[in-house]
Design an enzyme around this catalytic site. Structure first.
Site, PDB file in Angstrom:
ATOM      1  N   ARG A   1       0.996  -1.197  -0.175  1.00  0.00           N
ATOM      2  CA  ARG A   1      -0.013   0.008   0.207  1.00  0.00           C
ATOM      3  C   ARG A   1       0.847   1.324  -0.112  1.00  0.00           C
ATOM      4  NH1 ARG A   1      -1.618   1.584   4.944  1.00  0.00           N
ATOM      5  NH2 ARG A   1      -2.095  -0.339   5.692  1.00  0.00           N
TER       6      ARG A   1
ATOM      7  N   TYR B   1     -17.450  19.871 -11.742  1.00  0.00           N
ATOM      8  CA  TYR B   1     -17.986  18.567 -11.990  1.00  0.00           C
ATOM      9  C   TYR B   1     -18.858  18.216 -11.008  1.00  0.00           C
ATOM     10  CZ  TYR B   1     -17.220  13.302 -12.354  1.00  0.00           C
ATOM     11  OH  TYR B   1     -17.262  12.085 -12.507  1.00  0.00           O
TER      12      TYR B   1
ATOM     13  N   ASP C   1      -9.290  21.161 -10.944  1.00  0.00           N
ATOM     14  CA  ASP C   1      -9.563  19.879 -11.711  1.00  0.00           C
ATOM     15  C   ASP C   1      -9.010  20.065 -13.211  1.00  0.00           C
ATOM     16  OD1 ASP C   1     -10.538  17.859 -13.319  1.00  0.00           O
ATOM     17  OD2 ASP C   1     -12.255  17.539 -11.893  1.00  0.00           O
TER      18      ASP C   1
ATOM     19  N   LYS D   1      -9.721   9.397 -17.805  1.00  0.00           N
ATOM     20  CA  LYS D   1     -10.031  10.012 -19.023  1.00  0.00           C
ATOM     21  C   LYS D   1      -8.794   9.783 -20.382  1.00  0.00           C
ATOM     22  CE  LYS D   1     -13.844  11.213 -17.345  1.00  0.00           C
ATOM     23  NZ  LYS D   1     -14.224  12.101 -16.346  1.00  0.00           N
TER      24      LYS D   1
HETATM   25  C1  LIG Z   1     -14.827  12.129 -15.018  1.00  0.00           C
HETATM   26  C2  LIG Z   1     -14.232  13.334 -14.248  1.00  0.00           C
HETATM   27  C3  LIG Z   1     -13.718  13.188 -12.824  1.00  0.00           C
HETATM   28  C4  LIG Z   1     -13.809  11.812 -12.141  1.00  0.00           C
HETATM   29  O1  LIG Z   1     -13.269  10.957 -12.694  1.00  0.00           O
HETATM   30  P1  LIG Z   1     -13.577   9.421 -12.311  1.00  0.00           P
HETATM   31  O2  LIG Z   1     -12.203   8.533 -12.773  1.00  0.00           O
HETATM   32  O3  LIG Z   1     -14.736   9.096 -13.143  1.00  0.00           O
HETATM   33  O4  LIG Z   1     -13.981   9.431 -10.982  1.00  0.00           O
HETATM   34  C5  LIG Z   1     -13.496  14.253 -12.363  1.00  0.00           C
HETATM   35  N1  LIG Z   1     -13.332  15.509 -12.996  1.00  0.00           N
HETATM   36  C6  LIG Z   1     -13.777  15.722 -14.316  1.00  0.00           C
HETATM   37  C7  LIG Z   1     -13.836  17.132 -14.933  1.00  0.00           C
HETATM   38  C8  LIG Z   1     -14.245  14.563 -14.901  1.00  0.00           C
HETATM   39  O5  LIG Z   1     -14.778  14.715 -16.319  1.00  0.00           O
END
Ligand SMILES: *Cc1c(COP(=O)(O)O)cnc(C)c1O
Length: 394
Positions: free
Chosen positions: A58, A113, A185, A210
């Site tokens: 971990r 988000y 973000d 993503k």
């Molecule tokens: C998809 C997304 C997230 C979250 O990511 P996950 O891996 O699905 O939890 C956070 N911020 C933005 C802008 C996103 O498009």
């Protein structure tokens, strides 16, 4: 890399070289995938003194280290380290938990988000952290919203679904004048197209699910920190027992090597399709900051070095069945959440029900597109068929 190039390298080169140490893995190009919990010590003395390169699965393995080092190198100057998390949302919640606690106040962009908002209105509220949502276009006027107990400003540019551009350097300046942290973000641009630390961000978050993964097959997130925020971030991650599965870490590293070419293609095709949509009679507006007509274009041009394949459109008012006919006719656009994979996607969305600091009234139905790696002409032909289906129902 063991050998250092003699001249400074560009980010696209860094994507290929970052975090690699082939001689540590018998010369193989990629690191092994360590499926690991226990680490064995050779002697009692070593065990008692915790004398070993790694202590416990971990707490890090050669696989996690290779990925962390690669991501940190990619962020460039100002980044002191990276924490790996099991999803983008886990990266967001962990960064927020590292930044604020009971009795604190935070400022969050109204264009955030949506699950970030759910975290703030749920878990954070329960823990005694108060959230104020602000207009994403606020800029330096954010200073007016600071209270003595404000600890953090959360930014996201462009905004989720609606693509408002934020003046992050102006917000960061106002925040730092008051000793307030800036969390971002940075999933849309990634560290390749937005240099978060150079623009004043203290904790930069990416949903690696993503574009870093890039193939719609992993859940992964990461938070990059500067010297000021890294100790608390790492401590929060360790204390909460958060870690990522070894195969997903490997796939993230795998995806990272081709991020440069994939993003360049998403950028180019995305802009092409966006321009084509902008001149369609059915379309009221295209929400894409790299388009010259976009209200956020000047800021995008000043602060960003590229765009990804994600943008939205506002259709001229039409019936719901016409919108459904358009979507159902598309053969190359899947209908599903998330984005950043090789495939094109479309979703219908509406921000009106949950925004609180601003009013979302776009003037027609709104669709978000992800432009994948398919041939752009094929995508345009598919959309053309969609518009024919829309017209038939209208
Ligand atoms: C998809 C997304 C997230 C979250 O990511 P996950 O891996 O699905 O939890 C956070 N911020 C933005 C802008 C996103 O498009």
């Amino acid at each position: 890399m063991a050998k250092k190039p003699k001249t400074p390298i560009k980010p696209e080169t860094r994507l290929v070289t970052a975090g690699r140490d082939s001689q540590a893995y018998h010369g193989f190009v990629n690191p092994p995938v360590y499926h690991a919990s226990t680490v064995l010590y050779p002697t009692a003395e070593d065990q008692v003194a915790h004398r070993s390169r790694y202590q416990y699965g971990r707490r890090g393995t050669p696989t996690s280290e290779a990925l962390e080092n690669a991501l940190a190198e990619l962020e460039g100057e100002g980044c002191a380290g990276v924490a790996l998390l099991p999803s983008g949302l886990a990266a967001i919640s962990t960064a927020l938990l590292a930044a604020a606690g009971a009795g604190d106040h935070i400022l969050v962009t109204d264009s955030v988000y949506r699950p970030t908002r759910t975290f703030c209105d749920g878990v954070f509220k329960r823990l005694g952290v108060e959230t104020t949502y602000y207009d994403p276009l606020i800029g330096a006027d954010i200073a007016k919203l600071f209270r003595p107990n404000t600890r953090a400003v959360f930014v996201e540019a462009p905004g989720s679904q609606s693509f408002e551009m934020q003046d992050i350097p102006a917000i960061a300046k106002a925040a730092h004048d008051k000793g307030v942290l800036v969390l971002m973000d940075n999933t849309w641009a990634s560290s390749l197209y937005f240099r978060a630390f150079a623009k004043g961000v203290d904790l930069s978050i990416q949903a690696g699910t993503k574009y870093i993964g890039g193939h719609s097959d992993i859940m992964f997130g990461c938070v990059s920190a500067n010297v000021k925020t890294l100790p608390t971030l790492k401590n929060t991650v360790y204390t909460m027992g958060l870690c990522v599965g070894p195969d997903d870490m490997y796939l993230a590293l795998h995806g990272l090597r081709t991020l440069g070419v994939r993003l360049a293609r998403h950028y180019e095709s995305g802009l092409r399709v966006a321009r084509w949509l902008a001149q369609r009679p059915e379309v009221l507006r295209v929400l894409h900051p790299a388009l010259e007509s976009d209200p956020g274009h000047a800021i995008w041009k000043r602060d960003f070095t590229g765009a990804c394949g994600l943008f939205s459109i506002v259709l001229k008012p039409c019936s719901q069945s016409a919108v459904y006919a358009f979507m159902n006719e598309l053969a190359l656009f899947g209908m599903g959440f998330s984005w950043g994979g090789f495939e094109s996607l479309v979703i219908l969305f509406d921000c009106a029900e949950y925004r609180t600091a601003t009013k979302w009234a776009p003037g027609g139905p709104t669709l978000r597109f992800h432009i994948g790696l398919e041939d752009a002409d094929d995508l345009i032909a598919d959309l053309e068929a969609g518009f024919a289906a829309l017209a038939a129902v209208k």
